[in-house]
Design a protein around this motif. Structure first.
Motif, PDB file in Angstrom:
ATOM      1  N   VAL A  54       2.337   3.701   8.845  1.00  0.00           N
ATOM      2  CA  VAL A  54       2.527   2.744   7.749  1.00  0.00           C
ATOM      3  C   VAL A  54       1.245   2.579   6.951  1.00  0.00           C
ATOM      4  O   VAL A  54       1.261   2.567   5.707  1.00  0.00           O
ATOM      5  CB  VAL A  54       2.999   1.387   8.311  1.00  0.00           C
ATOM      6  CG1 VAL A  54       2.928   0.306   7.233  1.00  0.00           C
ATOM      7  CG2 VAL A  54       4.414   1.505   8.843  1.00  0.00           C
ATOM      8  N   THR A  55       0.110   2.469   7.645  1.00  0.00           N
ATOM      9  CA  THR A  55      -1.158   2.293   6.924  1.00  0.00           C
ATOM     10  C   THR A  55      -1.621   3.582   6.270  1.00  0.00           C
ATOM     11  O   THR A  55      -2.204   3.545   5.178  1.00  0.00           O
ATOM     12  CB  THR A  55      -2.233   1.793   7.892  1.00  0.00           C
ATOM     13  OG1 THR A  55      -2.342   2.706   9.010  1.00  0.00           O
ATOM     14  CG2 THR A  55      -1.881   0.410   8.417  1.00  0.00           C
ATOM     15  N   ALA A  56      -1.383   4.724   6.911  1.00  0.00           N
ATOM     16  CA  ALA A  56      -1.802   6.000   6.316  1.00  0.00           C
ATOM     17  C   ALA A  56      -1.011   6.315   5.055  1.00  0.00           C
ATOM     18  O   ALA A  56      -1.542   6.891   4.102  1.00  0.00           O
ATOM     19  CB  ALA A  56      -1.650   7.128   7.336  1.00  0.00           C
ATOM     20  N   ALA A  57       0.271   5.943   5.055  1.00  0.00           N
ATOM     21  CA  ALA A  57       1.103   6.180   3.877  1.00  0.00           C
ATOM     22  C   ALA A  57       0.887   5.125   2.803  1.00  0.00           C
ATOM     23  O   ALA A  57       1.514   5.216   1.727  1.00  0.00           O
ATOM     24  CB  ALA A  57       2.573   6.221   4.279  1.00  0.00           C
ATOM     25  N   GLU A  58       0.034   4.137   3.077  1.00  0.00           N
ATOM     26  CA  GLU A  58      -0.286   3.063   2.138  1.00  0.00           C
ATOM     27  C   GLU A  58       0.964   2.325   1.675  1.00  0.00           C
ATOM     28  O   GLU A  58       1.110   1.977   0.493  1.00  0.00           O
ATOM     29  CB  GLU A  58      -1.051   3.618   0.936  1.00  0.00           C
ATOM     30  CG  GLU A  58      -2.398   4.224   1.315  1.00  0.00           C
ATOM     31  CD  GLU A  58      -3.178   4.724   0.115  1.00  0.00           C
ATOM     32  OE1 GLU A  58      -2.592   4.722  -1.001  1.00  0.00           O
ATOM     33  OE2 GLU A  58      -4.347   5.109   0.279  1.00  0.00           O
ATOM     34  N   LEU A  59       1.866   2.093   2.649  1.00  0.00           N
ATOM     35  CA  LEU A  59       3.067   1.324   2.342  1.00  0.00           C
ATOM     36  C   LEU A  59       2.752  -0.156   2.165  1.00  0.00           C
ATOM     37  O   LEU A  59       3.529  -0.886   1.529  1.00  0.00           O
ATOM     38  CB  LEU A  59       4.108   1.512   3.452  1.00  0.00           C
ATOM     39  CG  LEU A  59       4.602   2.947   3.658  1.00  0.00           C
ATOM     40  CD1 LEU A  59       5.611   3.006   4.807  1.00  0.00           C
ATOM     41  CD2 LEU A  59       5.219   3.498   2.374  1.00  0.00           C
ATOM     42  N   VAL A  60       1.654  -0.599   2.759  1.00  0.00           N
ATOM     43  CA  VAL A  60       1.188  -1.977   2.581  1.00  0.00           C
ATOM     44  C   VAL A  60      -0.293  -1.926   2.243  1.00  0.00           C
ATOM     45  O   VAL A  60      -0.987  -0.946   2.542  1.00  0.00           O
ATOM     46  CB  VAL A  60       1.411  -2.822   3.857  1.00  0.00           C
ATOM     47  CG1 VAL A  60       2.893  -3.029   4.119  1.00  0.00           C
ATOM     48  CG2 VAL A  60       0.742  -2.188   5.053  1.00  0.00           C
ATOM     49  N   GLU A  61      -0.777  -2.982   1.625  1.00  0.00           N
ATOM     50  CA  GLU A  61      -2.180  -3.030   1.251  1.00  0.00           C
ATOM     51  C   GLU A  61      -3.057  -3.190   2.498  1.00  0.00           C
ATOM     52  O   GLU A  61      -2.672  -3.861   3.461  1.00  0.00           O
ATOM     53  CB  GLU A  61      -2.435  -4.202   0.298  1.00  0.00           C
ATOM     54  CG  GLU A  61      -1.715  -4.086  -1.033  1.00  0.00           C
ATOM     55  CD  GLU A  61      -2.214  -2.887  -1.840  1.00  0.00           C
ATOM     56  OE1 GLU A  61      -3.387  -2.507  -1.663  1.00  0.00           O
ATOM     57  OE2 GLU A  61      -1.429  -2.344  -2.631  1.00  0.00           O
ATOM     58  N   PRO A  62      -4.233  -2.560   2.501  1.00  0.00           N
ATOM     59  CA  PRO A  62      -5.111  -2.642   3.680  1.00  0.00           C
ATOM     60  C   PRO A  62      -5.543  -4.063   4.029  1.00  0.00           C
ATOM     61  O   PRO A  62      -5.783  -4.361   5.194  1.00  0.00           O
ATOM     62  CB  PRO A  62      -6.318  -1.788   3.264  1.00  0.00           C
ATOM     63  CG  PRO A  62      -5.800  -0.859   2.209  1.00  0.00           C
ATOM     64  CD  PRO A  62      -4.746  -1.624   1.484  1.00  0.00           C
ATOM     65  N   TYR A  63      -5.617  -4.943   3.015  1.00  0.00           N
ATOM     66  CA  TYR A  63      -6.035  -6.304   3.328  1.00  0.00           C
ATOM     67  C   TYR A  63      -4.915  -7.102   3.996  1.00  0.00           C
ATOM     68  O   TYR A  63      -5.151  -8.181   4.547  1.00  0.00           O
ATOM     69  CB  TYR A  63      -6.510  -7.021   2.061  1.00  0.00           C
ATOM     70  CG  TYR A  63      -5.445  -7.320   1.041  1.00  0.00           C
ATOM     71  CD1 TYR A  63      -4.702  -8.511   1.115  1.00  0.00           C
ATOM     72  CD2 TYR A  63      -5.171  -6.441   0.001  1.00  0.00           C
ATOM     73  CE1 TYR A  63      -3.733  -8.795   0.179  1.00  0.00           C
ATOM     74  CE2 TYR A  63      -4.199  -6.720  -0.934  1.00  0.00           C
ATOM     75  CZ  TYR A  63      -3.479  -7.891  -0.845  1.00  0.00           C
ATOM     76  OH  TYR A  63      -2.506  -8.165  -1.771  1.00  0.00           O
ATOM     77  N   LEU A  64      -3.681  -6.560   3.950  1.00  0.00           N
ATOM     78  CA  LEU A  64      -2.564  -7.196   4.645  1.00  0.00           C
ATOM     79  C   LEU A  64      -2.409  -6.656   6.063  1.00  0.00           C
ATOM     80  O   LEU A  64      -2.258  -7.428   7.018  1.00  0.00           O
ATOM     81  CB  LEU A  64      -1.263  -7.001   3.857  1.00  0.00           C
ATOM     82  CG  LEU A  64      -1.187  -7.673   2.483  1.00  0.00           C
ATOM     83  CD1 LEU A  64       0.129  -7.324   1.793  1.00  0.00           C
ATOM     84  CD2 LEU A  64      -1.329  -9.183   2.635  1.00  0.00           C
ATOM     85  N   VAL A  65      -2.418  -5.347   6.205  1.00  0.00           N
ATOM     86  CA  VAL A  65      -2.288  -4.692   7.515  1.00  0.00           C
ATOM     87  C   VAL A  65      -3.362  -3.618   7.605  1.00  0.00           C
ATOM     88  O   VAL A  65      -3.243  -2.555   6.986  1.00  0.00           O
ATOM     89  CB  VAL A  65      -0.889  -4.072   7.716  1.00  0.00           C
ATOM     90  CG1 VAL A  65      -0.809  -3.397   9.086  1.00  0.00           C
ATOM     91  CG2 VAL A  65       0.197  -5.116   7.572  1.00  0.00           C
ATOM     92  N   PRO A  66      -4.423  -3.845   8.354  1.00  0.00           N
ATOM     93  CA  PRO A  66      -5.466  -2.826   8.490  1.00  0.00           C
ATOM     94  C   PRO A  66      -4.978  -1.680   9.369  1.00  0.00           C
ATOM     95  O   PRO A  66      -4.045  -1.835  10.162  1.00  0.00           O
ATOM     96  CB  PRO A  66      -6.613  -3.590   9.151  1.00  0.00           C
ATOM     97  CG  PRO A  66      -5.939  -4.667   9.919  1.00  0.00           C
ATOM     98  CD  PRO A  66      -4.733  -5.061   9.117  1.00  0.00           C
ATOM     99  N   SER A  67      -5.613  -0.554   9.238  1.00  0.00           N
ATOM    100  CA  SER A  67      -5.239   0.599  10.050  1.00  0.00           C
ATOM    101  C   SER A  67      -5.733   0.420  11.485  1.00  0.00           C
ATOM    102  O   SER A  67      -6.668  -0.350  11.741  1.00  0.00           O
ATOM    103  CB  SER A  67      -5.839   1.871   9.455  1.00  0.00           C
ATOM    104  OG  SER A  67      -7.256   1.839   9.553  1.00  0.00           O
ATOM    105  N   PRO A  68      -5.113   1.119  12.450  1.00  0.00           N
ATOM    106  CA  PRO A  68      -5.613   1.054  13.827  1.00  0.00           C
ATOM    107  C   PRO A  68      -7.063   1.485  13.949  1.00  0.00           C
ATOM    108  O   PRO A  68      -7.831   0.901  14.733  1.00  0.00           O
ATOM    109  CB  PRO A  68      -4.673   2.005  14.583  1.00  0.00           C
ATOM    110  CG  PRO A  68      -3.444   2.066  13.759  1.00  0.00           C
ATOM    111  CD  PRO A  68      -3.885   1.925  12.346  1.00  0.00           C
TER     112      PRO A  68
END
Length: 289
Positions: A54-68
């Protein structure tokens, strides 16, 4: 005189048609542990993979859900900071859990042996349980200050109910014929409790303990939400106020890890103390062929 064609069985031999299985070998124990753990481990890996996707595909903004990767990197960089606050929460949890266990077992014993006390105390316990602890936590801060005491009290209140209910259920689940038999054999109330009632209630008690120890973590963090300057609840509040989602996720992950570790420790204690229980003797049952 024994007739021809018959054999005398050894007194220790199992009945005809029944094969007794010996205890598991270390290899069998390892395979059993692997069999039990690969599914939850696989689910955890799948959740991490979905989080990463989800984070790699940038489906949500990084400030909402950071990557693992961002979260784990932050945990590594600020390990000493996270460790300090994690230990504070763990200490509050363990102390609150211990008090809840001691008081809960004592209250359960009194309630089982006194119908009057049970009818008086049980509705009060139920009333106290349904009150949201987050709503009354500020009162403990006002009464007890901003120290460790309010966090322990909230942890005790949340963990107490599963302990006392499971213990009462276990003490009442004892076969009445066993109690009557011990009485006819001259055992007093204390001997009956130590030898029959308390051991028979332990499986029920440990079921409640496994629930209570995870709730104690929640109670400690809830107490830290209301007023604290250290602990994972403080870390989560500070991260939320600063919109620091990597630290927020790190605090949530560590809090979950503490709960899982404590649950596993209670599970191991149950395996060590209750090897005689039916749920722990799956490898030693006899099979008919």
């Amino acid at each position: 005189m024994v007739s021809q064609g018959t054999t005398t069985a050894s007194p220790d031999a199992p009945p005809t048609g029944v094969a007794e299985r010996s205890g598991p070998t270390p290899g069998e124990r390892a395979r059993d542990a692997l069999e039990r753990s690969w599914r939850p481990v696989g689910l955890l890996i799948a959740c991490l993979a979905a989080w990463w996707a989800v984070t790699a595909a940038e489906l949500v903004e990084p400030y909402l859900v950071p990557s693992p990767g961002t979260t784990l990197s932050l945990m590594a960089d600020k390990w000493s900071y996270i460790w300090h606050h994690s230990w504070v929460t763990t200490y509050e949890t363990l102390l609150g859990f211990a008090i809840a266990v001691i008081v809960g077992i004592a209250a359960a014993v009194v309630m089982v042996y006194s119908t009057t006390i049970e009818k008086t105390l049980y509705p009060v316990l139920l009333f106290a349980q349904v009150i949201p602890k987050i709503a009354i936590a500020p009162l403990f801060v006002v009464w007890l200050g901003f120290g460790i005491a309010p966090k322990i009290v909230v942890a005790v209140l949340i963990a107490f109910f599963p302990v006392v209910i499971s213990m009462v259920t276990g003490l009442k689940a004892v076969d009445p014929e066993m109690v009557q038999l011990s009485s006819t054999m001259g055992a007093g109330p204390w001997q009956t409790f130590v030898k029959i009632r308390f051991p028979a209630s332990l499986p029920y008690l440990f079921s409640g303990l496994k629930v209570a120890v995870t709730l104690a973590v929640t109670g400690a963090v809830v107490g830290e939400f209301v007023g604290a300057n250290e602990g994972l609840g403080y870390v989560i509040l500070q991260a939320n106020g600063n919109l620091d989602t990597p630290m927020l996720f790190a605090g949530l992950l560590v809090m979950s890890l503490i709960g899982v570790v404590l649950f596993v420790l209670v599970e191991l204690a149950e395996q060590f103390l209750l090897p005689w229980h039916a749920s722990r003797r799956g490898d030693a049952v006899t099979t008919t062929y």
